[in-house]
Design a protein around this motif. Structure first.
Motif, PDB file in Angstrom:
ATOM      1  N   ALA A 248       0.813  -1.217   0.000  1.00  0.00           N
ATOM      2  CA  ALA A 248       0.000   0.000   0.000  1.00  0.00           C
ATOM      3  C   ALA A 248       0.846   1.266   0.000  1.00  0.00           C
ATOM      4  CB  ALA A 248      -0.937  -0.010   1.212  1.00  0.00           C
ATOM      5  N   CYS A 249       2.064   1.164   0.521  1.00  0.00           N
ATOM      6  CA  CYS A 249       2.937   2.346   0.623  1.00  0.00           C
ATOM      7  C   CYS A 249       4.133   2.285  -0.320  1.00  0.00           C
ATOM      8  CB  CYS A 249       3.447   2.491   2.052  1.00  0.00           C
ATOM      9  SG  CYS A 249       2.160   2.603   3.305  1.00  0.00           S
ATOM     10  N   ALA A 250       4.307   1.181  -1.038  1.00  0.00           N
ATOM     11  CA  ALA A 250       5.530   0.966  -1.818  1.00  0.00           C
ATOM     12  C   ALA A 250       5.740   2.017  -2.896  1.00  0.00           C
ATOM     13  CB  ALA A 250       5.507  -0.434  -2.428  1.00  0.00           C
ATOM     14  N   ALA A 251       4.673   2.425  -3.568  1.00  0.00           N
ATOM     15  CA  ALA A 251       4.811   3.419  -4.642  1.00  0.00           C
ATOM     16  C   ALA A 251       5.296   4.758  -4.092  1.00  0.00           C
ATOM     17  CB  ALA A 251       3.486   3.590  -5.374  1.00  0.00           C
ATOM     18  N   THR A 252       4.771   5.140  -2.937  1.00  0.00           N
ATOM     19  CA  THR A 252       5.205   6.398  -2.306  1.00  0.00           C
ATOM     20  C   THR A 252       6.670   6.327  -1.915  1.00  0.00           C
ATOM     21  OG1 THR A 252       2.977   6.815  -1.462  1.00  0.00           O
ATOM     22  CG2 THR A 252       4.799   7.961  -0.374  1.00  0.00           C
ATOM     23  N   HIS A 253       7.073   5.202  -1.326  1.00  0.00           N
ATOM     24  CA  HIS A 253       8.472   5.067  -0.920  1.00  0.00           C
ATOM     25  C   HIS A 253       9.404   5.091  -2.130  1.00  0.00           C
ATOM     26  CE1 HIS A 253       6.692   4.424   2.827  1.00  0.00           C
ATOM     27  NE2 HIS A 253       6.677   3.107   2.868  1.00  0.00           N
ATOM     28  N   ASP A 254       8.976   4.472  -3.224  1.00  0.00           N
ATOM     29  CA  ASP A 254       9.781   4.479  -4.445  1.00  0.00           C
ATOM     30  C   ASP A 254       9.924   5.890  -4.987  1.00  0.00           C
ATOM     31  OD1 ASP A 254      10.880   3.005  -6.975  1.00  0.00           O
ATOM     32  OD2 ASP A 254       9.279   4.302  -7.747  1.00  0.00           O
TER      33      ASP A 254
END
Length: 392
Positions: A26-32
């Motif tokens: 759920a947060c991976a795109a933001t972290h990337d």
């Protein structure tokens, strides 16, 4: 290698893996996009009991074997491979200590006490600007010299230091400046005087892993914060069993990335209904066959890694020798699967609004981890040729 199977990791923790995968995804795109990882991600992993999964049974830990570790890393890789990679380094460190105790009692006690109450991240820093990866031979330029108080002073630079700004402990591979030099891991706490993380990481994939440079300038290291100090050997100071864990654990991580890419593809094919067709793409034989090719390749690769990890745990003769080849096969299958998915959906696969583009960038990083394909294939080829050499 021991023939005794490791303790069974608690099933409830493994049962929580799908939930954890979803939370990380759920947060991976933001972290990337931001190229950073908040501590909260590792709190989730720690709360699930996974960050300390490989702590030795003699220290009260579950001492998960390689098979369970492979399962954990595949699930984390499907959620956020940057979180998975930093976690893997910590798991590998605890597993190495469980196999072959090398940490002095003082720092080990600190590590275990802190790890019981919060996420404590550890990594071995070995790669350097001039040396590259020590697996191909050579000694580090990072130097430890004796200090007046009997401890050491550490000076040098490490590159590609995964999770650098989040690490609590840094195991720094260095050479002493003694008349007869020794090499070993110097245990450095985050925040030590003279330690600086230089934010140079600007990578195509695994952007959130923050594999930055770490600079050591006369960093004080207590005398009892050194592990495995010995005269240089021909193996570059590497733990061969650790290499097996590295090969299969990271192969599983990238298979997790491919799993996530495959799952997105399946959803897209069910949802995408071109007006000229009047039905979802999933109803076309061409797409069904292409998905079948991906599915078969990933199923075979996952089965290979899982079965070989179990064989290593059981001490099966020759199993460890096959780990490098399994990494080659598994990571190639993962990369091919994601590339096929991108080719299948065209522009949608490269659009940054869709996660497939991120999965492609991340899975390509599988090629850079030790052992690299050329090294594995050279060794395998030479072994086969030596085995088949005619008797004189």
């Amino acid at each position: 290698m021991t023939t005794t199977a490791p303790p069974t990791f608690p099933a409830p923790a493994l049962d929580r893996l799908p939930e954890l995968t979803r939370a990380l995804a759920a947060c991976a795109a933001t972290h990337d996009r931001d190229a950073e990882l908040p501590l909260r991600d590792f709190e989730l992993v720690h709360e699930a009991g996974l960050l300390t999964a490989t702590v030795a049974a003699r220290h009260g830990g579950p001492q998960a074997g390689l098979a369970d570790t492979v399962r954990i890393l595949r699930a984390l890789g499907a959620g956020d491979p940057a979180v998975a990679l930093v976690t893997a380094m910590t798991l590998f460190t605890h597993a190495a200590e469980a196999r072959t105790p090398s940490w002095p009692a003082g720092p080990l006690g600190e590590l275990l006490t802190e790890s019981a109450r919060r996420p404590v991240l550890v990594n071995a820093l070995r790669v350097e600007p001039d040396l590259g990866s020590p697996v191909r031979g050579g000694l580090p330029a990072t130097t430890a010299r004796r200090a007046p108080d009997g401890g050491w002073r550490l000076t040098g630079r490490k590159i590609y230091s995964t999770g650098a700004y989040l690490l609590d402990w840094l195991l720094v591979w260095a050479v002493t400046d003694e008349d007869r030099p020794r090499v070993g891991s110097f245990l450095v706490r985050a925040g030590s005087p003279g330690l600086a993380v230089e934010p140079v990481w600007d990578h195509l994939g695994l952007r959130a892993s923050r594999s930055d440079d770490v600079l050591f300038t006369d960093v004080p290291v207590p005398a009892d914060h050194v592990a495995g100090l010995s005269h240089p050997g021909v193996d570059g100071g590497r733990d061969p069993v650790g290499g097996v864990w590295n090969s299969l654990g990271l192969a599983a991580l990238y298979l997790g990335v491919a799993d996530a890419a495959r799952d997105w593809l399946l959803g897209f094919l069910h949802e995408r209904t071109p007006s000229a067709l009047g039905a979802p793409l999933a109803t076309l034989a061409r797409f069904q066959s292409a998905v079948g090719e991906i599915e078969v390749a990933l199923a075979g690769a996952n089965r290979l890694v899982a079965a070989l990890a179990a064989a290593v745990d059981a001490g099966e003769p020759g199993a460890a020798d096959e780990a490098g080849g399994a990494k080659v096969l598994a990571t190639r299958a993962a990369i091919d699967a994601v590339q096929q998915a991108v080719a299948l959906v065209g522009n949608h696969g490269l659009a940054r609004r869709n996660p497939l583009e991120r999965h492609l960038r991340n899975v390509l990083c599988a090629r850079v981890h030790t052992p690299q394909d050329d090294s594995v294939l050279l060794t395998a080829g030479r072994t086969a040729l030596d085995r088949s050499r005619p008797v004189a």
